[in-house]
Design a protein around this motif. Sequence first.
Motif, PDB file in Angstrom:
ATOM      1  N   LEU A 100       0.829  -1.205   0.000  1.00  0.00           N
ATOM      2  CA  LEU A 100       0.000   0.000   0.000  1.00  0.00           C
ATOM      3  C   LEU A 100       0.866   1.259   0.000  1.00  0.00           C
ATOM      4  O   LEU A 100       0.582   2.222  -0.730  1.00  0.00           O
ATOM      5  CB  LEU A 100      -0.915  -0.016   1.224  1.00  0.00           C
ATOM      6  CG  LEU A 100      -2.005   1.057   1.287  1.00  0.00           C
ATOM      7  CD1 LEU A 100      -2.917   0.977   0.074  1.00  0.00           C
ATOM      8  CD2 LEU A 100      -2.812   0.911   2.566  1.00  0.00           C
ATOM      9  N   LEU A 101       1.926   1.265   0.802  1.00  0.00           N
ATOM     10  CA  LEU A 101       2.805   2.429   0.848  1.00  0.00           C
ATOM     11  C   LEU A 101       3.552   2.603  -0.474  1.00  0.00           C
ATOM     12  O   LEU A 101       3.798   3.733  -0.917  1.00  0.00           O
ATOM     13  CB  LEU A 101       3.794   2.296   1.999  1.00  0.00           C
ATOM     14  CG  LEU A 101       3.186   2.342   3.401  1.00  0.00           C
ATOM     15  CD1 LEU A 101       4.260   2.117   4.456  1.00  0.00           C
ATOM     16  CD2 LEU A 101       2.479   3.672   3.643  1.00  0.00           C
ATOM     17  N   GLU A 102       3.917   1.494  -1.096  1.00  0.00           N
ATOM     18  CA  GLU A 102       4.596   1.586  -2.386  1.00  0.00           C
ATOM     19  C   GLU A 102       3.658   2.153  -3.443  1.00  0.00           C
ATOM     20  O   GLU A 102       4.039   2.973  -4.267  1.00  0.00           O
ATOM     21  CB  GLU A 102       5.106   0.208  -2.796  1.00  0.00           C
ATOM     22  CG  GLU A 102       5.906   0.195  -4.084  1.00  0.00           C
ATOM     23  CD  GLU A 102       7.183   1.031  -4.024  1.00  0.00           C
ATOM     24  OE1 GLU A 102       7.692   1.377  -5.102  1.00  0.00           O
ATOM     25  OE2 GLU A 102       7.646   1.342  -2.909  1.00  0.00           O
ATOM     26  N   ARG A 103       2.403   1.748  -3.408  1.00  0.00           N
ATOM     27  CA  ARG A 103       1.437   2.310  -4.354  1.00  0.00           C
ATOM     28  C   ARG A 103       1.238   3.799  -4.083  1.00  0.00           C
ATOM     29  O   ARG A 103       1.112   4.600  -5.006  1.00  0.00           O
ATOM     30  CB  ARG A 103       0.099   1.565  -4.265  1.00  0.00           C
ATOM     31  CG  ARG A 103      -0.943   2.068  -5.255  1.00  0.00           C
ATOM     32  CD  ARG A 103      -2.181   1.205  -5.231  1.00  0.00           C
ATOM     33  NE  ARG A 103      -1.949  -0.087  -5.814  1.00  0.00           N
ATOM     34  CZ  ARG A 103      -2.172  -0.376  -7.102  1.00  0.00           C
ATOM     35  NH1 ARG A 103      -2.642   0.551  -7.922  1.00  0.00           N
ATOM     36  NH2 ARG A 103      -1.955  -1.580  -7.559  1.00  0.00           N
ATOM     37  N   GLY A 104       1.177   4.181  -2.817  1.00  0.00           N
ATOM     38  CA  GLY A 104       1.039   5.587  -2.486  1.00  0.00           C
ATOM     39  C   GLY A 104       2.222   6.415  -2.960  1.00  0.00           C
ATOM     40  O   GLY A 104       2.080   7.604  -3.258  1.00  0.00           O
ATOM     41  N   ARG A 105       3.387   5.812  -3.035  1.00  0.00           N
ATOM     42  CA  ARG A 105       4.556   6.516  -3.571  1.00  0.00           C
ATOM     43  C   ARG A 105       4.336   6.902  -5.025  1.00  0.00           C
ATOM     44  O   ARG A 105       4.730   7.991  -5.457  1.00  0.00           O
ATOM     45  CB  ARG A 105       5.795   5.625  -3.443  1.00  0.00           C
ATOM     46  CG  ARG A 105       7.077   6.264  -3.981  1.00  0.00           C
ATOM     47  CD  ARG A 105       8.240   5.302  -3.898  1.00  0.00           C
ATOM     48  NE  ARG A 105       8.077   4.172  -4.805  1.00  0.00           N
ATOM     49  CZ  ARG A 105       8.351   4.212  -6.103  1.00  0.00           C
ATOM     50  NH1 ARG A 105       8.777   5.334  -6.661  1.00  0.00           N
ATOM     51  NH2 ARG A 105       8.190   3.144  -6.859  1.00  0.00           N
ATOM     52  N   ARG A 106       3.679   6.025  -5.777  1.00  0.00           N
ATOM     53  CA  ARG A 106       3.458   6.275  -7.194  1.00  0.00           C
ATOM     54  C   ARG A 106       2.187   7.064  -7.472  1.00  0.00           C
ATOM     55  O   ARG A 106       2.083   7.730  -8.502  1.00  0.00           O
ATOM     56  CB  ARG A 106       3.391   4.940  -7.964  1.00  0.00           C
ATOM     57  CG  ARG A 106       4.606   4.055  -7.805  1.00  0.00           C
ATOM     58  CD  ARG A 106       4.550   2.861  -8.762  1.00  0.00           C
ATOM     59  NE  ARG A 106       3.341   2.080  -8.618  1.00  0.00           N
ATOM     60  CZ  ARG A 106       3.214   1.040  -7.802  1.00  0.00           C
ATOM     61  NH1 ARG A 106       4.243   0.681  -7.041  1.00  0.00           N
ATOM     62  NH2 ARG A 106       2.088   0.360  -7.742  1.00  0.00           N
ATOM     63  N   ASP A 107       1.213   6.964  -6.574  1.00  0.00           N
ATOM     64  CA  ASP A 107      -0.111   7.548  -6.819  1.00  0.00           C
ATOM     65  C   ASP A 107      -0.480   8.499  -5.675  1.00  0.00           C
ATOM     66  O   ASP A 107      -0.917   8.082  -4.613  1.00  0.00           O
ATOM     67  CB  ASP A 107      -1.143   6.422  -6.938  1.00  0.00           C
ATOM     68  CG  ASP A 107      -2.538   6.937  -7.267  1.00  0.00           C
ATOM     69  OD1 ASP A 107      -2.711   8.174  -7.384  1.00  0.00           O
ATOM     70  OD2 ASP A 107      -3.463   6.107  -7.389  1.00  0.00           O
ATOM     71  N   ARG A 108      -0.315   9.780  -5.912  1.00  0.00           N
ATOM     72  CA  ARG A 108      -0.593  10.777  -4.870  1.00  0.00           C
ATOM     73  C   ARG A 108      -2.063  10.808  -4.471  1.00  0.00           C
ATOM     74  O   ARG A 108      -2.397  11.199  -3.354  1.00  0.00           O
ATOM     75  CB  ARG A 108      -0.169  12.172  -5.355  1.00  0.00           C
ATOM     76  CG  ARG A 108       1.336  12.372  -5.431  1.00  0.00           C
ATOM     77  CD  ARG A 108       1.661  13.752  -5.975  1.00  0.00           C
ATOM     78  NE  ARG A 108       3.084  14.013  -5.915  1.00  0.00           N
ATOM     79  CZ  ARG A 108       3.700  14.559  -4.882  1.00  0.00           C
ATOM     80  NH1 ARG A 108       3.001  14.908  -3.816  1.00  0.00           N
ATOM     81  NH2 ARG A 108       4.994  14.771  -4.896  1.00  0.00           N
TER      82      ARG A 108
END
Length: 446
Positions: A100-108
Amino acid sequence: MTGWDDLASTALVGTDRRPYRGDLLEAAAVEVARRRAGRKANEPGGVEPAPGEEREAVSRRAAERLGRLLGGEHERLIPEWLAAAAATGRRVPAYVLPELLERGRRDRSIRVHLGVLAGQRGRWLAGLNPAWAYLLEEPTGETWELGGAADRRAHLCALRAADPAQARRLLESTWERETPDDRAGFVEVLAEGLSMADEPFLEQALDDRRREVRQSAANLLARLPGSRLSQRMAGRVRACVTISGDTITVEAPTACDKDMERDGVRPKPPRGIGERAWWLQQIVSRAPLSFWGRPQALLAMKIPDWDAEVKAAWVRAAVLQRDPGWARAMFGWDPIADLLECLPPEEQQELAARFVRGHDLDSQLIMVLGGVSSHWREGLATAVLSKIVKVNATQPWNLGELVKLAGEHIDPALFELAEDYSPAEPIQQVAALLRFRADMYKELSR
């Protein structure tokens, strides 16, 4: 074992010039594995253990569904899942945090709820991985005095909703100590509960060193017809516009002076727009719409020069000043989603339903529907389902995005309506996605 530098040098010059005994690529692979395995582990006690969690995790089934979303199944629903989960006041389980945190890195776009949902463990991980450090800037529920920028903005939003005057006084008390970035964000919060009581503070903010602060203040002052900025803009429009009979004569500004810049007029136009057209649009969009009179009558008038610029500015003014009457009128001239946002959700849906019934399926229809607040009720849902059935009979290959939008935005409680509406495959795809979302909300409520 040959060192990495020797291997790299041999690879660069070639084995013809520097003979190598054995398989060079195999040796390089062994060296890579050796170097990775030989990295020093963290010294004992070098990392503090993660603190205990204060919030309960979502149910096992809800977490499993999040895992499916993160794995690619209906992944466009991730923001909706996160928003619904955050509304419960719970957190996600620790095992989904890295993904989830990795996705948040890519998707603001999904970060807004992660500060709460990630819990203490998520913030602990963010402190260990610089790529996830963005999480430390998201709201966590701390107070105005103790929280970071995001927490303080969330606190100010909540206070503004409860007591607008107290929120403004709190902001005024710390204004001079705030960073330029924080000031820009805090000014936008004043849109909630905006009134003439805020006018002196916002007028003062027009002198701020940061352009974003000045722009935000000018946009809010334009929503107050009695503000000094609105009256100055009205004066500028009077100098440019003459209304006589059924004709509107316009002479665009020939210069952008310092006073105009202070009031939020940006002197340099975007590419493709002339300077005079750009200045004209900005002063018209910030002048009180009451200056013009009834929009329906104005749209019937002739504008010999600067017609498109004036009407585009009226659209911008309706959006900027949140004027429902003008938004309705200008939607007929330029049906864009921004105008729908000026209307209550129910009226948005009524206007969008009429548009769907009278408009062919194209990119404009998709953009309009994309701007309508979820969850779509029965009137708009039925109009969209009818459109899907109609297009499916002639252009089934053209339905992909409309089917997705319907499944993602119709109220999930209407899944049975969709199931019974038609046996057509695209309709059943909508129904299946609605049932998926209905199950999602049910799991989050447990």
